[in-house]
Write a protein that holds these residues in place. Structure first.
Motif: not given
Lengths: 455, 455
Positions: A88-90, A371-372, A374-382
């Protein structure tokens, strides 16, 4: 190879919870009896809570031991991992270092079992047969069902109607752990009937569901009530998150400049931030702690600080809080866990004393953030967690603009596995933006009839 | 305090996968060209797979290095925890020590990303723009979507109709990671159209979905295909599970007597068991490895060992396998990931050589097992995982009867967060028991027309 996550061993699960009251320069104001307006004693809570929890509620002791039985059950999922959000930083092109504590690894999927387990444990120890509670999005209800199942206690959950309808599988999850679940308002209680009579199509709210659960517990000798946020003992139990995070940030060789978490009633935010506020108190550090709330329910950023009821009907004592009024029914946003009119007494006092900050985000913005992530870090947040992520993104962008490499830590309080309908709605453009207007806020505040607090 | 789980640091993520072929006394038979019935060369796979994966498919090298980029992505969720199931042991009153490796902590919720990540990585490295695949319950499709999203590759998923209808949120999850998802059989492919013409109300099967995905990949130069099980390179990647488990059991001071895992095409079972079979090969140990399959799709326990197609339509090479016939459409049980007619070549050879065992469980029995697990251990398992748990319970009860304290290890391959409908059906008595009769099995085998293997 970069280290992505900092993990701890079970032996490093903290042995004590941190009670911030001991360190607060101004203690939280006492709860008042709604009739006499006099401070109420601890004994008034005994129809609702077991003695051990009441003692924790009013304790000013700085550290409170965690029973072995609780630590043992914590070890199913704790210590939880602390991640560095490299991807996400990237994507943000920020010089900021972003870390997150991931509480979604618990069997119920959020940070809520951190307090559900000790609450069920102390109830069991005092011979309670049944616990009633409310739940918004279902995170808290699932957590309490999970904990009650383990200790062999019956569990009765009043689930806010909008979430009950949106999230049927949360109900199955609670059933799987043996709980009974009702859509709130229900015809099961006087409180529910009263609300339904005046507004038969209500989407429900946490405040209403609390009224129902409290009524049921107050009616029966073998039954107590449990709350998933707001109260001091709940916040206390959640400090396990921040206590672990302090150890993990040390192992990473970092100290956060900013700590961020979503805000509903306070348990999530308090859990991660209080152990860092302790460092501010003890070492004179200036770690900023920011609570992220929905723009449709902005009690911290736009509410007033005064006495108000914890529930909609007015069955609880009067509590000192930032509030939008106990009769306020927030818009049916997907982050059901944040649809609560007020903030707990400790957090409200900290905000009043400018020791913490708050920020509001609308419900479209938070899904963009989620969505950002989930797409960068992989984990889908609540959806609740997405509020914190939205604040993180703002702060990370600010770092980029200013060319400053701050260290940001946030609490990823739960996964979104039971919230795919919300993401589907977001992708299909079905999410209506909810944000209170100035006039709406002014009207809510004008309606307040509970006692004001002198400046 | 009892230690509940054994964890490893990221630095302990294995650096090499284990290729069991190097140690097998009898190597798997070669794939055959369906026309000439001659062994086919590695080059025949090149329309479907990148070169690096084809090399792994045919490699006899014992250890294969894991690229740093793959290990780095593994570190999002790996190493996964290994648990001692104290509470389930207590509930069963067994002297057995039960351990489980929990693969549900991956963002996609199962062990499938262990191979999805390297597959996407090698495709990306060779310039592939798009990957097609099939998915049953959605575990594999989610995993590949997650991996493709990370590496910037398009992903097209054919999802078996019964699961597509039962599990809409798996589709949203795949969409969230950027994949396109079609219900299979679809009108998108010649294979799909052919099946729909002969059986318009088919519930679909993995075999059919494979035909569709393979057809799409074969048609386009910039597109390759990925399989989530069965093939040698897939099993290879999954050995990361067992390699970690070997380290963890050592840390626990235990050696398993029995290793158990669910069986669909073989990736789950191979992943945990091959590194323990290695100990049998190298040290002459006698660790029993048991594959748990559905009684509605019992290829290992009641199928025949012969050449058969990997897909329903017959587009793949002929593979040596225990099979019920490539046209067999298994009953629409909830464990969609196990609805596959055949077993991979390596596992089939191991079973033929009596180096592993197999056991079948009906679909009611497995939910009983899963509910017991959720109520004791707290974690809600996927229906696929429940098959392994059913075998564990049988073995643990046997230990009780015989008064023997065996050590049992099983692979809890995924969580059931997207399977709450299945549990709801189970609780409401809606699950129809599926188990093939002797006559049905005999009919399936009599229908087989593919080449037999001489004894």
């Amino acid at each position: 190879m970069k280290v992505k996550k900092i993990i701890l061993n079970e032996s490093e699960i903290p042995t004590r919870w941190y009670n911030i009251i001991a360190d607060m320069p101004n203690k939280p104001l006492p709860p008042l009896h709604p009739g006499t307006l006099q401070p109420i004693g601890a004994e008034s809570f005994s129809p609702l809570f077991p003695q051990a929890l009441i003692e924790q509620e009013v304790s000013s002791q700085k550290w409170i031991d965690i029973p072995d039985e609780v630590r043992e059950m914590y070890s199913i999922w704790r210590p939880t991992p602390l991640y560095r959000a490299y991807e996400m930083e990237k994507a943000l092109g920020t010089p900021a270092k972003i870390f997150y504590k991931y509480e979604g690894v618990s069997p119920a999927g959020s940070h809520k079992p951190n307090t559900a387990v000790p609450q069920a444990f102390y109830n069991k120890k005092e011979g309670v047969k049944r616990i009633t509670t409310e739940t918004g999005a279902g995170q808290w209800g699932s957590a309490l069902s999970f904990a009650c199942n383990h200790f062999g206690i019956e569990c009765e959950v009043y689930m806010v109607k909008v979430s009950f309808d949106h999230k049927p599988y949360r109900k199955v999850m609670m059933n799987l752990w043996g709980a009974k679940v009702f859509s709130s308002p229900s015809t099961h209680t006087e409180a529910g009937k009263k609300i339904l009579a005046s507004d038969p199509t209500t989407s429900g709210s946490l405040g209403i569901a609390i009224s129902e659960a409290v009524e049921r517990a107050a009616m029966r000798d073998d039954t107590k009530y449990a709350l998933g946020s707001v109260l001091n003992h709940v916040l206390l139990h959640q400090t396990i998150i921040g206590l672990e995070a302090v150890q993990q940030m040390e192992k990473a060789g970092e100290l956060p400049d900013i700590v961020i978490a979503p805000f509903g009633g306070g348990s999530n935010f308090s859990g991660i931030s209080f152990p860092f506020l302790r460092m501010n108190f003890e070492q004179g550090l200036k770690i900023r702690c920011i609570a992220s709330e929905p723009a449709s329910c902005p009690k911290l950023t736009r509410g007033v600080f005064r006495y108000d009821f914890g529930d909609t009907v007015g069955m609880t004592p009067l509590l000192p809080m930032f509030t939008l009024g106990h009769t306020f029914v927030p818009a049916p946003i997907h982050a059901g866990g944040l649809r609560y009119h007020g903030a707990g007494a400790i957090v409200s006092q900290l905000l009043r004393d400018k020791l913490i900050e708050a920020r509001a985000h609308n419900n479209v913005e938070v899904f963009e953030a989620g969505v950002l992530f989930a797409k960068t870090e992989g984990i889908i947040p609540a959806p609740e967690a997405n509020h914190g992520i939205a604040t993180v993104i703002q702060e990370a962008k600010k770092c980029k603009e200013e060319g400053v490499a701050k260290t940001i830590l946030f609490n990823l309080c739960g996964h979104g596995h039971f919230d795919m309908k919300a993401y589907e709605d977001y992708f299909s453009g079905k999410i209506v933006k909810h944000e209170l207007s100035d006039k709406e806020v002014a009207n809510l505040i004008a309606k307040l009839e509970t006692p004001e607090i002198p400046a």
